[in-house]
Design a protein around this motif. Structure first.
Motif, PDB file in Angstrom:
ATOM      1  N   SER A  56      33.144  -8.359 -35.599  1.00  0.00           N
ATOM      2  CA  SER A  56      33.320  -9.792 -35.361  1.00  0.00           C
ATOM      3  C   SER A  56      33.600 -10.530 -36.666  1.00  0.00           C
ATOM      4  N   LYS A  57      33.046 -10.040 -37.774  1.00  0.00           N
ATOM      5  CA  LYS A  57      33.269 -10.669 -39.082  1.00  0.00           C
ATOM      6  C   LYS A  57      34.638 -10.335 -39.633  1.00  0.00           C
ATOM      7  N   GLN A  58      35.172  -9.169 -39.287  1.00  0.00           N
ATOM      8  CA  GLN A  58      36.457  -8.730 -39.814  1.00  0.00           C
ATOM      9  C   GLN A  58      37.605  -9.641 -39.393  1.00  0.00           C
ATOM     10  N   LYS A  59      37.390 -10.387 -38.313  1.00  0.00           N
ATOM     11  CA  LYS A  59      38.443 -11.271 -37.817  1.00  0.00           C
ATOM     12  C   LYS A  59      38.738 -12.400 -38.796  1.00  0.00           C
ATOM     13  N   THR A  60      37.727 -12.773 -39.577  1.00  0.00           N
ATOM     14  CA  THR A  60      37.890 -13.902 -40.500  1.00  0.00           C
ATOM     15  C   THR A  60      37.603 -13.556 -41.961  1.00  0.00           C
ATOM     16  N   ALA A  61      37.219 -12.312 -42.223  1.00  0.00           N
ATOM     17  CA  ALA A  61      36.841 -11.931 -43.592  1.00  0.00           C
ATOM     18  C   ALA A  61      37.462 -10.587 -43.969  1.00  0.00           C
ATOM     19  N   GLY A  62      37.477 -10.303 -45.248  1.00  0.00           N
ATOM     20  CA  GLY A  62      38.066  -9.066 -45.748  1.00  0.00           C
ATOM     21  C   GLY A  62      37.074  -7.921 -45.812  1.00  0.00           C
ATOM     22  N   GLU A  63      37.542  -6.809 -46.402  1.00  0.00           N
ATOM     23  CA  GLU A  63      36.723  -5.603 -46.474  1.00  0.00           C
ATOM     24  C   GLU A  63      35.503  -5.774 -47.375  1.00  0.00           C
ATOM     25  N   SER A  64      35.658  -6.512 -48.464  1.00  0.00           N
ATOM     26  CA  SER A  64      34.527  -6.687 -49.371  1.00  0.00           C
ATOM     27  C   SER A  64      33.410  -7.471 -48.694  1.00  0.00           C
ATOM     28  N   THR A  65      33.780  -8.460 -47.880  1.00  0.00           N
ATOM     29  CA  THR A  65      32.775  -9.241 -47.150  1.00  0.00           C
ATOM     30  C   THR A  65      32.071  -8.372 -46.117  1.00  0.00           C
ATOM     31  N   ARG A  66      32.841  -7.512 -45.458  1.00  0.00           N
ATOM     32  CA  ARG A  66      32.252  -6.599 -44.474  1.00  0.00           C
ATOM     33  C   ARG A  66      31.232  -5.683 -45.139  1.00  0.00           C
ATOM     34  N   ASN A  67      31.597  -5.141 -46.301  1.00  0.00           N
ATOM     35  CA  ASN A  67      30.684  -4.232 -46.997  1.00  0.00           C
ATOM     36  C   ASN A  67      29.439  -4.940 -47.497  1.00  0.00           C
ATOM     37  N   ARG A  68      29.601  -6.192 -47.919  1.00  0.00           N
ATOM     38  CA  ARG A  68      28.441  -6.968 -48.345  1.00  0.00           C
ATOM     39  C   ARG A  68      27.496  -7.206 -47.166  1.00  0.00           C
ATOM     40  N   SER A  69      28.055  -7.508 -46.007  1.00  0.00           N
ATOM     41  CA  SER A  69      27.244  -7.714 -44.811  1.00  0.00           C
ATOM     42  C   SER A  69      26.499  -6.434 -44.451  1.00  0.00           C
ATOM     43  N   LEU A  70      27.201  -5.302 -44.548  1.00  0.00           N
ATOM     44  CA  LEU A  70      26.571  -4.018 -44.236  1.00  0.00           C
ATOM     45  C   LEU A  70      25.435  -3.720 -45.207  1.00  0.00           C
ATOM     46  N   SER A  71      25.633  -4.004 -46.481  1.00  0.00           N
ATOM     47  CA  SER A  71      24.581  -3.778 -47.485  1.00  0.00           C
ATOM     48  C   SER A  71      23.350  -4.622 -47.174  1.00  0.00           C
ATOM     49  N   ALA A  72      23.576  -5.866 -46.742  1.00  0.00           N
ATOM     50  CA  ALA A  72      22.467  -6.756 -46.403  1.00  0.00           C
ATOM     51  C   ALA A  72      21.679  -6.211 -45.217  1.00  0.00           C
ATOM     52  N   ILE A  73      22.392  -5.732 -44.213  1.00  0.00           N
ATOM     53  CA  ILE A  73      21.719  -5.215 -43.009  1.00  0.00           C
ATOM     54  C   ILE A  73      20.975  -3.919 -43.325  1.00  0.00           C
ATOM     55  N   ARG A  74      21.574  -3.088 -44.160  1.00  0.00           N
ATOM     56  CA  ARG A  74      20.878  -1.861 -44.574  1.00  0.00           C
ATOM     57  C   ARG A  74      19.567  -2.195 -45.278  1.00  0.00           C
ATOM     58  N   SER A  75      19.622  -3.165 -46.179  1.00  0.00           N
ATOM     59  CA  SER A  75      18.413  -3.578 -46.896  1.00  0.00           C
ATOM     60  C   SER A  75      17.388  -4.168 -45.931  1.00  0.00           C
ATOM     61  N   PHE A  76      17.869  -4.914 -44.967  1.00  0.00           N
ATOM     62  CA  PHE A  76      16.988  -5.538 -43.971  1.00  0.00           C
ATOM     63  C   PHE A  76      16.190  -4.480 -43.215  1.00  0.00           C
ATOM     64  N   TYR A  77      16.867  -3.465 -42.721  1.00  0.00           N
ATOM     65  CA  TYR A  77      16.179  -2.401 -41.982  1.00  0.00           C
ATOM     66  C   TYR A  77      15.262  -1.579 -42.889  1.00  0.00           C
ATOM     67  N   SER A  78      15.669  -1.398 -44.142  1.00  0.00           N
ATOM     68  CA  SER A  78      14.807  -0.684 -45.100  1.00  0.00           C
ATOM     69  C   SER A  78      13.492  -1.430 -45.281  1.00  0.00           C
ATOM     70  N   ALA A  79      13.595  -2.767 -45.333  1.00  0.00           N
ATOM     71  CA  ALA A  79      12.390  -3.597 -45.463  1.00  0.00           C
ATOM     72  C   ALA A  79      11.502  -3.455 -44.242  1.00  0.00           C
ATOM     73  N   LEU A  80      12.109  -3.476 -43.063  1.00  0.00           N
ATOM     74  CA  LEU A  80      11.329  -3.369 -41.816  1.00  0.00           C
ATOM     75  C   LEU A  80      10.632  -2.020 -41.714  1.00  0.00           C
ATOM     76  N   ILE A  81      11.310  -0.966 -42.151  1.00  0.00           N
ATOM     77  CA  ILE A  81      10.700   0.368 -42.133  1.00  0.00           C
ATOM     78  C   ILE A  81       9.520   0.427 -43.093  1.00  0.00           C
ATOM     79  N   ASP A  82       9.691  -0.173 -44.288  1.00  0.00           N
ATOM     80  CA  ASP A  82       8.601  -0.192 -45.272  1.00  0.00           C
ATOM     81  C   ASP A  82       7.371  -0.918 -44.736  1.00  0.00           C
ATOM     82  N   PHE A  83       7.605  -1.966 -43.953  1.00  0.00           N
ATOM     83  CA  PHE A  83       6.503  -2.751 -43.392  1.00  0.00           C
ATOM     84  C   PHE A  83       6.118  -2.295 -41.983  1.00  0.00           C
TER      85      PHE A  83
END
Length: 313
Positions: free
Chosen positions: A71-98
């Motif tokens: 859904s983000k790719q429709k309005t953003a480039g590849e670098s934005t997509r990868n940044r979003s993915l990095s954020a979500i990966r970190s988010f789940y890592s935090a949830l697993i830690d807690f």
């Protein structure tokens, strides 16, 4: 049966996922993420949570992550997509830690190859030297020291921001850097830079608070912020570009100084494993990105190939 109500309001999302958001914020602070990264990642995660439409986070899975990224790719480039993915990966890592989640579905989603193989933007060594000439102003020596640490030691802007007096080991000729992943890295300093930092230390402004241990202090007596450091760099690059047409179209920034350092070190023939340690990279694959830019070395290497024309003539 009443259908599931879509959460569109930001306050509703924050209320629905309050525990997870609070855990993520705490985890990022504890992990040493810069304030800018924390804000950016939190913004991305709130957008991701909105896409879940109120569903439990555990039910999102790989398909939920991909659906959001598409859904983000429709309005953003590849670098934005990868940044979003990095954020979500970190988010789940935090949830697993807690112990708020048991798996990280974002790890199953690959980053964009286009971005992964993108050549870093950097300044040649002579251009790096020239850029220093455009640093002016009342606190010129302080600002030059900041440039030198990023361009000749490879420090991230956040690492310059966090540098304290105790991290400068002038007798030893080194600095201790608190980098990504809450890791300490000791970097030996060139003699010229070590002497220059001593000079800057002597000119250091008196902090507003006696407890302030920041190496770089603003005119208001507080730790120089990341935004202020970026502003110093941007003003310098703007002046540099005006007089140097070759770099006019280059997207120069603090991080490009770090790219310049890595490229310079590898061009000088330094072992990639040593450069990896100096850069504070967790993987040598990240450092290897800077080997792609050295086309001149490849050209020189091929020029040494001796094809016996008399044998094939």
């Amino acid at each position: 049966m009443e259908g599931k109500r879509t959460l569109k309001d930001s306050d509703e999302i924050k209320e629905r996922y309050a525990e997870q958001i609070r855990a993520f914020s705490l985890w990022m602070k504890h992990s040493g993420y810069t304030e800018a990264t924390q804000k950016e990642y939190l913004r991305e995660v709130l957008s991701f949570l909105q896409s879940l439409e109120g569903s439990p986070i555990e039910e999102a899975g790989k398909i939920g992550v991909i659906n959001f990224l598409v859904s983000k790719q429709k309005t953003a480039g590849e670098s934005t997509r990868n940044r979003s993915l990095s954020a979500i990966r970190s988010f789940y890592s935090a949830l697993i830690d807690f112990e708020l989640a048991t798996k990280n579905p974002a790890l199953e989603v690959k980053k964009s190859k286009t971005e992964k193989n993108k050549k870093p933007v950097y300044l040649e060594e002579e251009e790096l030297v020239q850029s220093l000439e455009y640093i002016n102003g009342r606190y010129r020596n302080r600002n030059i020291a900041i440039f030198l640490l990023m361009g000749y030691c490879g420090l991230r802007v956040g690492e310059v921001h966090r540098l304290n007096l105790v991290n400068f080991k002038k007798t030893k000729g080194a600095i201790e850097v608190f980098g990504k992943g809450r890791k300490w890295n000791e970097i030996p300093l060139p003699n010229v830079l070590n002497d220059y930092l001593i000079k800057v230390l002597e000119e250091r402004l008196t902090p507003y608070s006696q407890k302030e241990d920041a190496f770089f202090v603003s005119q208001k007596g507080r730790r120089l912020s990341i935004r202020q450091i970026q502003k110093i760099a941007n003003q310098t690059f703007s002046a540099f570009k005006e007089k140097n047409p070759k770099v006019t179209d280059m997207n120069l920034s603090c991080h490009k100084l770090r790219h310049s350092f890595a490229t310079m070190m590898l061009k000088k023939g330094n072992d990639i494993r040593i450069v990896k340690e100096l850069m504070g990279h967790s993987s040598i694959e990240t450092t290897a990105l800077y080997t792609h830019v050295n086309d001149e070395q490849k050209k020189n290497a091929m020029a040494s190939v001796n094809i016996p024309m008399e044998a094939i003539g």
